[in-house]
Each structure stands twice: as structure tokens, then as C-alpha cells.
Enzyme design. Structure first.
Site, short mmCIF file in Angstrom:
data_model
loop_
_atom_site.label_atom_id
_atom_site.label_comp_id
_atom_site.label_asym_id
_atom_site.label_seq_id
_atom_site.Cartn_x
_atom_site.Cartn_y
_atom_site.Cartn_z
N LYS A 284 2.96 9.40 8.31
CA LYS A 284 2.13 9.08 9.47
C LYS A 284 2.57 9.67 10.82
O LYS A 284 2.03 10.67 11.26
CB LYS A 284 1.93 7.58 9.55
CG LYS A 284 1.01 7.08 8.42
CD LYS A 284 0.43 5.72 8.67
CE LYS A 284 -0.77 5.44 7.77
NZ LYS A 284 -0.44 4.89 6.47
N PHE B 259 0.86 -1.19 0.00
CA PHE B 259 0.00 0.00 0.00
C PHE B 259 0.88 1.23 0.00
O PHE B 259 1.75 1.38 0.87
CB PHE B 259 -0.93 0.03 1.21
CG PHE B 259 -1.85 1.23 1.18
CD1 PHE B 259 -2.98 1.22 0.39
CD2 PHE B 259 -1.55 2.38 1.90
CE1 PHE B 259 -3.81 2.34 0.32
CE2 PHE B 259 -2.38 3.50 1.85
CZ PHE B 259 -3.51 3.48 1.06
N ASP C 42 9.32 2.44 1.52
CA ASP C 42 8.17 3.18 2.04
C ASP C 42 8.02 2.85 3.52
O ASP C 42 7.51 1.80 3.89
CB ASP C 42 6.92 2.79 1.25
CG ASP C 42 5.66 3.53 1.72
OD1 ASP C 42 5.73 4.19 2.78
OD2 ASP C 42 4.63 3.43 1.04
#
Ligand code: PLP
Length: 406
Positions: free
Chosen positions: A257, A139, A224
Site C-alpha cells: 500500500k 484480509f 501482513d
């Protein structure tokens, strides 16, 4: 409950229907706890999807935000701003790269977009390489480019065509990855632990194969770490401990995040040749690296370092897996666990994760169903021993309650 029904009706009328929300509206938070309108306390085992790693209303982050908000909020990137520079220097230290350079943006998807653009410019320098090799189950975000590299065909389908510049290989197949990387490859993009894909650790041999394949053709290895970065796995970044002390060094790392503990921020950090690819005009954002979010993120780095939260996350991760193993011996619905540090999934023997999550909400515990048969835990790194024990106890009670309803 009346109040929540009214909230639901207003939400449904006023907002586009992009989210399936759980039946609760939180009004405030403090540390590892969230409170609803009736003042009921919930233990936060999810940190708003691995975002509020220092818990809610952390005093140092609050001070940094309010102080900076009262001083200077925005100027655009036409000018120098000190918090942005200080944060980039702070990030470089966490990477241990003396030649690290950062580009700031506003989200995880934007960080991946920036990394892909960087890799294309780099790939075009000596070859005509624009292709990206990524993993199934990955994702990387919802914007068009980040969606294209995301390894989930169901998310692609409604928005096709998305272009033919990406090849997905099975996330656990090192040979397939090696074979997919060729002269046209500008980058290999991987997570260390696939978060949204179900909390699935990518095998070390796949990470090693990715590094070797990139070196063979001159492509960039992009990791990522939007979900895994900033201490969640028990080290600043997952790649640093990817192979038990034998790290696979990426060229570019994507962050977002938890970087500013809940304020919107994204970043890519690169070193070596990759750090020098972008030139004025190649990439930009109006808000990226603004003074308030950077002040917040600088406070986050300081607290993680000072309070020893990397070691604490690793320690709690071990205690978590031991706790789940104990639970699986007495609770037939609990199968096992996967993950690392404080990013963990409890796997179930039946596809009833949603029911378990609802039962947990009733027990005053926030977790989420990351797969039909897996419940994700991403609690804040500041959990006390007592809160940690309560988290597992409430989860055990929730599983028992859910099982009785089946
Ligand atoms: C959440 C996530 C993203 C997307 O971040 P947004 O801020 O929602 O755009 C990208 N990559 C990973 C690994 C993520 O977990």
C-alpha cells in the site's frame, strides 16, 4: 452533475463491474486534499485505502519519480538496478535487522503469495509442512492463494475449491491458534490490526501465541503489514509496538500500500533463516522492484524519517480517539472507536456507515464504510493541525446530517 452522469455511463459500458463506486471523479490532488472536476475540494481522510500516506503530489516523491522516469524506467530483473538495492537497504534500516533481505513485487496480494511460497519451501526443508494457520476476519488479497488465506468465507465461496491447506482460527483466540499449529504447519499469518476486517486490533496474547507456536514446530511467523506498515500505526511497523514495547518479532513481513505513496509496489522483508530460503528460479516477477517505484519508495522512507511522521501519526491517533470520545458524548449515533495511530474506525450504534460516508462526501470529507456499523479513517500522515480539526468537524457534521435523514 451532467458530467458525472456521462462518466458513469461510459464506465459502465467500458469496464467490468467489479467496483461499487462513490459518485465522484477526482481530477487532481495536493497534500491532504482532492479536487473534483468542478474544482470542489475534499479533505482526504482515507489516503486511497491507506496508500498515499504522504498526501497527494508530495514534491519529493514527484521529483524522485520524474527524475527516475527520465533516466531509466525498466530493465527487468535479469540485471542489477541501483534504486532496488538502495530501497532494500533502506527497508532493512527501518526494521532494525542487520541480516534483512527483501523481495520486491507489485501489490499486497503478491507480497502474501511470495510469503506463502517462501514458507512452503522452508517447511519442506526438514518436514513436509505446507499448511498455513490464519485468522478469521483477515484480509490478504484477491489472487487465489491470498484469497485462500483471507478469513472471509463469503469471498471464498464463488471460487471454490481453493484447496485445503489453510486453517482459520478466531482472530482473538490464542488457545485456538496454539491448538491449530502442528507439525504440518509451515506458517502462521497474521495482521497486527485487521484493516479490511473492520480495523480490529489483534490481541497481543494472540500475537504472542503465534510466535510461540511457530517456535515450537519450526514454522515461520508472517505478519501482513500491507495496510499497517510504514508509519500508519505510529511506528515503522505494527509488530514493533505490538505489545507496548515488547515486540513480537516476525520472520517475514509483507508490505505494499503506502510504500511508494501510490505507485504499485509490494515487498516481503525477512531475516534470519527465512531471508535465505529463496534461490534463483524459486520466485520472480517482471516488474517487481523497478527503478521508478523504488525511487519513489526511497523518497517515502526519507520523508517519514526526516519529518518525524512516526511520532506525528501516534500523536494524531491519540487526538483522534479523544475527539471521537467527545463526539460520542453529544452524538448518540457515535458509539466509540477502535484502531491505532492513523488507522482508526469510528463505530456507530446503528448499521448506517454507508449513509454516514455519503453524508461525509457531501461535507467534503473522504472516509469509507469498513463494516456496516464502522467508518474507517486512514488520513495522510502529513495532516496539519488545522486539517486534522477540520476532519473531525466535517465528520461530526456528516454524522448529524446522516442522523437527520434516518
Ligand atoms: C490491501 C491489503 C492486501 C491486498 O493488497 P492489494 O495490493 O490490493 O493486492 C493484503 N493485505 C492487507 C492487510 C491489505 O490491507
Amino acid at each position: 452533475m451532467d458530467d458525472l452522469d456521462a462518466v458513469r455511463v461510459r464506465e459502465g459500458a467500458a469496464l467490468m463491474h467489479t467496483y461499487r463506486r462513490l459518485p465522484v471523479a477526482f481530477e487532481r490532488g495536493r497534500g491532504a486534499w482532492l479536487f473534483d472536476g468542478a474544482g470542489r475540494a475534499y479533505l482526504d481522510g482515507l489516503s486511497g485505502l491507506a496508500v498515499t500516506g504522504l498526501g497527494h503530489a508530495h514534491p519529493e516523491v514527484t521529483d524522485a519519480v520524474s527524475g527516475q522516469a527520465a533516466t531509466l524506467v525498466h530493465t527487468s530483473n535479469l540485471y542489477y538496478t541501483r534504486p532496488q538495492i538502495a530501497l532494500a537497504e533502506g527497508l532493512a534500516a527501518t526494521f532494525g535487522w542487520s541480516d534483512a533481505r527483501t523481495f520486491f513485487c507489485n501489490s499486497g496480494a503478491e507480497a502474501n503469495e511470495a510469503a506463502i511460497k517462501l514458507a512452503r519451501l522452508h517447511g519442506r526443508r526438514h518436514r513436509d509442512a505446507v499448511h498455513v494457520v490464519a485468522l478469521t476476519g483477515s484480509f490478504h488479497g484477491r489472487t487465489l492463494g491470498a484469497l485462500r488465506v483471507t478469513g472471509d468465507p463469503d469471498k471464498h465461496r464463488p471460487f471454490e475449491p481453493l484447496g485445503g491447506w489453510v486453517t482459520h482460527v478466531p482472530y482473538d483466540d490464542a488457545d485456538a491458534l496454539t491448538a491449530a499449529v502442528d507439525d504440518g504447519t509451515s506458517a502462521v499469518l497474521v495482521e497486527v490490526v485487521q484493516g479490511e476486517g473492520g480495523v480490529r486490533p489483534v490481541p497481543p496474547q494472540v500475537l504472542r501465541a503465534a510466535r510461540a507456536a511457530c517456535d515450537r514446530v519450526g514454522a515461520l511467523l508472517i505478519v501482513d503489514e500491507v495496510q499497517t506498515g510504514l508509519g500508519r500505526l505510529g511506528s515503522w511497523y505494527g509488530w514493533q509496538r505490538a505489545l507496548d514495547g515488547d515486540p513480537v518479532r516476525p520472520d517475514v513481513v509483507c508490505l505494499a500500500k503506502s510504500l511508494a505513496n501510490g505507485l504499485p509496489i509490494g515487498a516481503i522483508v525477512a531475516h534470519g533463516e527465512a531471508a535465505k530460503v529463496f534461490e534463483p528460479g524459486d520466485h520472480a516477477t517482471t516488474f517487481g522492484g523497478g527503478p521508478v517505484v523504488c525511487a519513489a519508495a526511497l523518497a517515502v522512507l526519507g520523508v517519514i524519517d526526516r519529518d518525524g511522521l512516526l511520532g506525528r501519526a501516534a500523536e494524531l491517533g491519540h487526538r483522534f480517539t479523544a475527539g471521537v470520545e467527545a463526539l460520542s458524548r453529544v452524538q448518540p449515533l457515535v458509539d466509540g472507536h477502535r484502531g491505532r495511530g492513523l488507522l482508526q474506525a469510528v463505530t456507530l450504534t446503528r448499521p448506517v456507515a454507508s449513509q454516514v460516508v455519503m453524508a461525509a462526501l457531501d461535507e467534503g470529507l473522504i472516509v469509507n464504510a469498513v463494516a456496516p456499523d464502522a467508518v474507517r479513517f486512514a488520513p495522510p500522515l502529513i495532516l496539519t493541525d488545522d486539517e486534522f480539526d477540520q476532519m473531525l468537524a466535517r465528520f461530526g457534521a456528516a454524522v448529524t446530517a446522516a442522523e437527520q435523514e434516518l
